[in-house]
Scaffold this motif. Sequence first.
Motif, PDB file in Angstrom:
ATOM      1  N   LEU A 134     -15.036  30.500 -15.193  1.00  0.00           N
ATOM      2  CA  LEU A 134     -13.681  30.933 -14.843  1.00  0.00           C
ATOM      3  C   LEU A 134     -13.527  31.325 -13.375  1.00  0.00           C
ATOM      4  CD1 LEU A 134     -13.177  33.154 -17.993  1.00  0.00           C
ATOM      5  CD2 LEU A 134     -11.648  31.262 -17.392  1.00  0.00           C
TER       6      LEU A 134
ATOM      7  N   LYS B 255      -6.260  26.355 -19.699  1.00  0.00           N
ATOM      8  CA  LYS B 255      -5.475  25.282 -19.093  1.00  0.00           C
ATOM      9  C   LYS B 255      -4.664  24.548 -20.157  1.00  0.00           C
ATOM     10  CE  LYS B 255      -8.616  24.446 -15.211  1.00  0.00           C
ATOM     11  NZ  LYS B 255      -9.640  23.528 -14.637  1.00  0.00           N
TER      12      LYS B 255
ATOM     13  N   ARG C  30     -11.284  29.950 -10.280  1.00  0.00           N
ATOM     14  CA  ARG C  30      -9.842  30.121 -10.093  1.00  0.00           C
ATOM     15  C   ARG C  30      -9.315  31.476 -10.534  1.00  0.00           C
ATOM     16  NH1 ARG C  30      -6.158  28.352 -14.366  1.00  0.00           N
ATOM     17  NH2 ARG C  30      -7.249  27.987 -16.323  1.00  0.00           N
ATOM     18  N   PHE C  31     -10.190  32.361 -11.028  1.00  0.00           N
ATOM     19  CA  PHE C  31      -9.780  33.708 -11.427  1.00  0.00           C
ATOM     20  C   PHE C  31     -10.653  34.764 -10.766  1.00  0.00           C
ATOM     21  CE2 PHE C  31      -8.356  31.263 -15.202  1.00  0.00           C
ATOM     22  CZ  PHE C  31      -7.041  31.682 -15.263  1.00  0.00           C
TER      23      PHE C  31
ATOM     24  N   VAL D   8     -12.538  37.458 -12.018  1.00  0.00           N
ATOM     25  CA  VAL D   8     -13.035  37.837 -13.338  1.00  0.00           C
ATOM     26  C   VAL D   8     -13.632  39.242 -13.285  1.00  0.00           C
ATOM     27  CG1 VAL D   8     -14.543  37.220 -15.249  1.00  0.00           C
ATOM     28  CG2 VAL D   8     -13.508  35.417 -13.846  1.00  0.00           C
TER      29      VAL D   8
ATOM     30  N   GLN E  16     -19.013  32.480 -19.565  1.00  0.00           N
ATOM     31  CA  GLN E  16     -17.593  32.198 -19.359  1.00  0.00           C
ATOM     32  C   GLN E  16     -17.134  32.660 -17.980  1.00  0.00           C
ATOM     33  OE1 GLN E  16     -16.019  30.302 -21.533  1.00  0.00           O
ATOM     34  NE2 GLN E  16     -17.832  30.340 -22.859  1.00  0.00           N
TER      35      GLN E  16
ATOM     36  N   ASP F 274     -12.073  28.544 -19.809  1.00  0.00           N
ATOM     37  CA  ASP F 274     -11.243  28.052 -18.715  1.00  0.00           C
ATOM     38  C   ASP F 274     -10.448  26.819 -19.154  1.00  0.00           C
ATOM     39  OD1 ASP F 274     -10.255  27.882 -16.034  1.00  0.00           O
ATOM     40  OD2 ASP F 274     -11.711  26.296 -15.658  1.00  0.00           O
TER      41      ASP F 274
ATOM     42  N   ASN G 241     -15.543  26.470 -23.659  1.00  0.00           N
ATOM     43  CA  ASN G 241     -15.130  26.661 -22.272  1.00  0.00           C
ATOM     44  C   ASN G 241     -13.762  27.323 -22.267  1.00  0.00           C
ATOM     45  OD1 ASN G 241     -14.057  26.312 -19.641  1.00  0.00           O
ATOM     46  ND2 ASN G 241     -15.379  24.547 -19.275  1.00  0.00           N
TER      47      ASN G 241
END
Length: 269
Positions: free
Chosen positions: A58, A264, A61-62, A64, A54, A260, A258
């Motif tokens: 991710l 969203k 855009r993050f 983590v 994961q 992510d 997923n």
Amino acid sequence: MSQAHEETERAPASERERIVPAAHHPEHCHVQGEGPPLIYIPGLDGTGLLFYRQARLLAHRFRVITFRLRDDALSMDSLVAEVARHLDDAVPDSAPAIVVGESFGGALAMSFALAYPQRIRALVILNSFSRITPKIKLYAAITAASLVPWGTMRIVRRLTASRLHSSHTHRDEIKRFLLLTRATTRRGYINRLRILTQYDLRDQLNGIRVPTLFLAADEDHLIPSVEQATYMSARVPNADMRVLHGHGHGCFLAPDLNLDAMLKEWGNR
């Protein structure tokens, strides 16, 4: 080569793992990506290593953040304080984070949300619980973990893998799970079980005010995840719930899950 390995090879340099020294403890935070912070709190294994699939999905855009739970922690409060210190280390600008907690980590994540709501942008709880009943199960597990040679746990995990994971999780991912969970120590495992003997969040659930998503696998053979998520989501004021059909307890390793994409869909987070 497994999909997780392929994703690791494809990840651009900006998404590769870096290490943030944790001055308060010899363990480290591991950070991937450069976006808004997202911190993963692991289950009883305590290693923080099982979020690898994961994390790769991710990290585009993050930021983590994963970390190892302290093996010497004897209370939920001490672990809550540890999460706060890891966020201080990895997020110096104090930006609120998405907090993801799995199983035992979900119990810790909800406890953290009650203590530090200002540090949380959103809460995601996977296959977790407000308490464990009957407690005799916990005491039996503590006794077994104390008496049985610790190396036997590797055999137990291997024999129970089919019941722990989603039925369609690739065997390469299960092999990696078995390898990574070798980092779990007897001391940490027993101490976390002991913490759960004192854990009961039922009367405090309505105090969790941050947006919360409860994820529950309908083929979880370890805990009644759907029942627990239904109970908790009805009592947390700003909560949503999603049933993960065809998944088992350790479903973050499944090829079709997923996080992510789910974030969203859930309010475009």
